[in-house]
Design an enzyme around this catalytic site. Structure first.
Site, mmCIF file in Angstrom:
data_model
loop_
_atom_site.group_PDB
_atom_site.id
_atom_site.type_symbol
_atom_site.label_atom_id
_atom_site.label_comp_id
_atom_site.label_asym_id
_atom_site.label_seq_id
_atom_site.Cartn_x
_atom_site.Cartn_y
_atom_site.Cartn_z
ATOM 1 N N GLY A 54 0.801 -1.215 0.000
ATOM 2 C CA GLY A 54 0.000 0.000 0.000
ATOM 3 C C GLY A 54 0.833 1.263 0.000
ATOM 4 N N MET A 56 2.111 4.619 2.881
ATOM 5 C CA MET A 56 2.223 4.947 4.305
ATOM 6 C C MET A 56 2.868 6.316 4.472
ATOM 7 S SD MET A 56 1.610 3.908 7.384
ATOM 8 C CE MET A 56 1.303 2.153 7.141
ATOM 9 N N GLU A 57 2.328 7.077 5.411
ATOM 10 C CA GLU A 57 2.886 8.391 5.719
ATOM 11 C C GLU A 57 3.928 8.282 6.830
ATOM 12 O OE1 GLU A 57 -0.063 7.678 8.906
ATOM 13 O OE2 GLU A 57 0.013 7.296 6.757
ATOM 14 N N GLU A 91 -2.426 10.375 1.633
ATOM 15 C CA GLU A 91 -1.208 10.307 2.449
ATOM 16 C C GLU A 91 -0.725 11.703 2.853
ATOM 17 O OE1 GLU A 91 -0.350 7.492 3.644
ATOM 18 O OE2 GLU A 91 -1.833 6.488 2.384
ATOM 19 N N HIS A 94 -2.289 12.980 5.933
ATOM 20 C CA HIS A 94 -1.734 12.437 7.180
ATOM 21 C C HIS A 94 -0.606 13.302 7.745
ATOM 22 C CE1 HIS A 94 -4.030 8.855 7.698
ATOM 23 N NE2 HIS A 94 -3.661 8.300 6.558
#
Length: 650
Positions: A54, A56-57, A91, A94
């Site tokens: 996927g 991710m931040e 993202e 975030h």
């Protein structure tokens, strides 16, 4: 940002990373403007990698998988472009919801993910690309997914206890993302978008570089609006499920009753204790002019409201409220007929929501499938892609539920052909730079649906395109929008040559779009030997990033559905060990189990997993079993109704 410039970078070679860079540059300043909180770092990098799970931040860094964030804009579809935009924009959100202000504990994960969903996939995209109709797509996507999942007994509240580490990964589901985003969207509509964002800004500023809980968010929005947000919203976050509103008519107007909605039918008293505060958002008409009462709230189990029922009316205007609405058959027919008119008072989102409710209510036994089929039949002159997308999804689900009943499937396919083949004939197969986005999407949908319904004319055109590719070795004549359906048709109705060609395309990995099309096509064969070869490929050759798409493709194919499940079960330890520490373990389980519709399959799957340690995917397993139970009951209850409708109407 005042004072200095934020540098944005993408760490990957090749032109396919340019779009992600452009998205970052466009979105970052908008977030600062909306939140009135500056991005605090001098740079924001994006690192793309193969076999990454996927996106991710991190603090000043977004990491993401190449297959979801790389894109060749010339060789990709409209939907793939939107998907990349949404993922990256999500993202970036975030950086505020997650980094600048962080949830106190995992039980309020939605403060990160629900907000990133709302901001990154609706509010910010709508400001940059209003032509994408992000609000309508949100209804078809996140809103509908949330309500479908939350209609299960095995659902959980948005804010849910997290007692141990095994539960953390499972909390990254459609309830933390889609339902939370939908509930926040409902709140924004009720208080007004500007006041909502003002309250969010106050919340962020009060908890800069700190932790927050739900009460802190409510406090910020209350300060901006003067409304007791906690009193209005707590049950939507802390209680499981959502309501269905039953609307009846009397001399005073309408009587509205709320009960918890379950896909298996009316809830037992023990599961029906919550009384939600429900913004009704009533649309009514006077002298041909419509108005919306956003202040009307149902705060009791049931109440009567003054409405002129001789004129068009509808609850949940714009499908902003997180609930279903059950009208009498007579009223549903009136609303559907009015909605079919060229200048209807009911909006695009009203029509989309009405359609979703019709299919969901019939599945749960509150109405009959014939009522939803009648709505679709009434709307065959619909102009908007999003509504057609909803009709296609509803019919596809019926085909999949009745997959082992040849009579029902053939009748449904015949109905689909009457709907979508005329669209193909009107729109054709050629794509032009002058086409609107909606026209492109509608053409693609129509061709795909007609092919799935086995229309001979459409199949011949697509097969001819693939034969030309085989002859010349050049697939440039196959538009990106038609690549997936063309490849799938070639494999489904072809043989060894077609399949081997698709496998080579898959392994070349020239673009994520082409590989996605090839992975779907690899699961389309009707030949048992080729199906077995695909399952062997999954077990022995597929990379982690490929497993779920390949399993999903096999499961979607009636001829290979059971082979997919058997492959997963026979190699359970291998797959479990590969995915046990990943967020997508539950997605993998669901991809292999989510399509069955019989009590026998329910019992077999339940028995198989009784001896397994399911602690890392218990929610996904329970949700899959609940889904099988609901579909099985639907088949037993509604088969005669569907066949009778087709006998009378098609």
């Amino acid at each position: 940002m005042p004072g200095y410039t934020t540098t944005v970078n993408v760490i990957f070679t090749g032109h396919q990373a340019q779009f992600v860079l452009d998205v970052t540059a466009a979105c970052l300043p908008l977030y600062e403007e909306v939140f009135k909180v500056e991005y605090p770092l001098p740079k924001l990098d994006t690192l793309l990698a193969h076999d990454f799970e996927g996106a991710m931040e991190h603090w000043g860094l977004i990491t993401g998988a190449t297959q979801i964030l790389l894109i060749d804009l010339i060789k990709s579809t409209q939907q793939e472009k939107v998907s990349v935009f949404h993922i990256q924009c999500h993202e970036i959100a975030h950086m505020w919801f997650g980094n600048i202000t962080t949830m106190k504990w995992w039980d309020t994960l939605y403060l990160n993910e629900g907000f990133a969903t709302l901001m990154g996939e609706l509010i910010i995209p709508d400001r940059i690309h209003p032509e994408w109709r992000a609000g309508s797509e949100f209804v078809v996507g996140h809103f509908n997914r949330a309500l479908n999942l939350d209609a299960k007994l095995s659902s959980h509240p948005v804010e849910v206890e997290c007692p141990d580490a095994n539960r953390i990964n499972e909390m990254f589901d459609d309830l933390s993302y889609s339902k939370a985003g939908s509930v926040l969207r409902m709140l924004s509509h009720y208080v007004g978008a500007d006041k909502f964002l003002e309250g969010v800004s106050l919340y962020l500023k009060a908890h800069l570089f700190g932790n927050a809980v739900t009460h802190d968010l409510w406090q910020g929005i209350s300060a901006a609006t003067g409304i007791d947000i906690a009193e209005l919203m707590d049950d939507w976050i802390t209680k499981i499920g959502y309501p269905v509103l039953t609307v009846t008519e009397n001399v005073a107007g309408i009587h509205v009753r709320q009960d918890r909605f379950l896909e298996t039918g009316p809830a037992d008293p023990k599961d029906n204790e919550t009384i939600w505060n429900i913004p009704l958002s009533l649309l009514s008409t006077e002298h041909g002019i419509s108005s919306v009462d956003k202040a009307m709230v149902l705060r009791e189990r049931e109440a009567t409201f003054v409405v002129d029922t001789t004129k068009p009316f509808k609850l949940n205007t714009g499908t902003k409220g997180v609930y279903r609405v059950l009208y009498t058959p007579k009223r549903l027919a009136k609303i559907a007929t009015e909605a079919a008119q060229p200048k209807s008072v009911f909006s695009l989102d009203d029509r989309t929501g009405l359609l979703q409710d019709a299919f969901a209510l019939s599945k749960a036994g509150f109405s009959t499938p014939s009522s939803s089929l009648t709505v679709v039949d009434l709307w065959r002159s619909e102009k908007e892609y999003v509504v057609w997308e909803g009709m296609a999804a509803g019919l596809d689900e019926l085909v999949s539920i009745w997959w082992e009943d040849a009579s029902v499937v053939e009748n449904l396919k015949r109905f689909q052909r009457t709907l979508f083949v005329p669209l193909v004939e009107r729109l054709g197969y050629e794509y032009s730079e002058n086409d609107s986005r909606d026209r492109i999407l509608l053409r693609t949908l129509a061709i795909t649906q007609a092919a799935a319904a086995d229309d001979k004319g459409v199949l011949q055109v697509l097969q001819a395109k693939f034969k030309r590719f085989l002859k010349t070795g050049n697939n440039s004549h196959i538009p990106a929008e038609l690549q997936q359906v063309t490849y799938a048709v070639a494999v489904k109705f072809g043989g060894r040559v077609e399949y081997d060609t698709i496998v080579k395309i898959f392994e070349l990995r020239r673009t994520p779009s082409e590989q996605k099309a090839a992975s779907f096509a690899m699961g389309a064969s009707q030949d048992l030997e080729i199906i077995h070869e695909t399952t062997e490929f999954i077990v022995n050759k597929a990379r982690d990033q490929d497993l779920i798409p390949l399993f999903a493709a096999l499961s979607a194919n009636f001829a290979s559905r059971r082979a997919a499940t058997q492959t997963f079960m026979q190699n359970y330890d291998t797959f479990y060990n590969r995915y046990k520490d990943q967020l997508s373990l539950g997605v993998l389980v669901s991809a292999c189990l989510n399509y069955y519709s019989s009590q026998a399959d329910y019992q077999a799957i339940e028995t198989y997993f009784k001896v397994k340690d399911t602690s890392k995917y218990s929610h996904a397993l329970a949700q899959s079993l609940d889904g099988i139970k609901a579909r099985s009951a639907y088949v037993e209850r509604a088969t005669a109704d569907i066949l009778d409708w087709f006998h009378k109407n098609i």
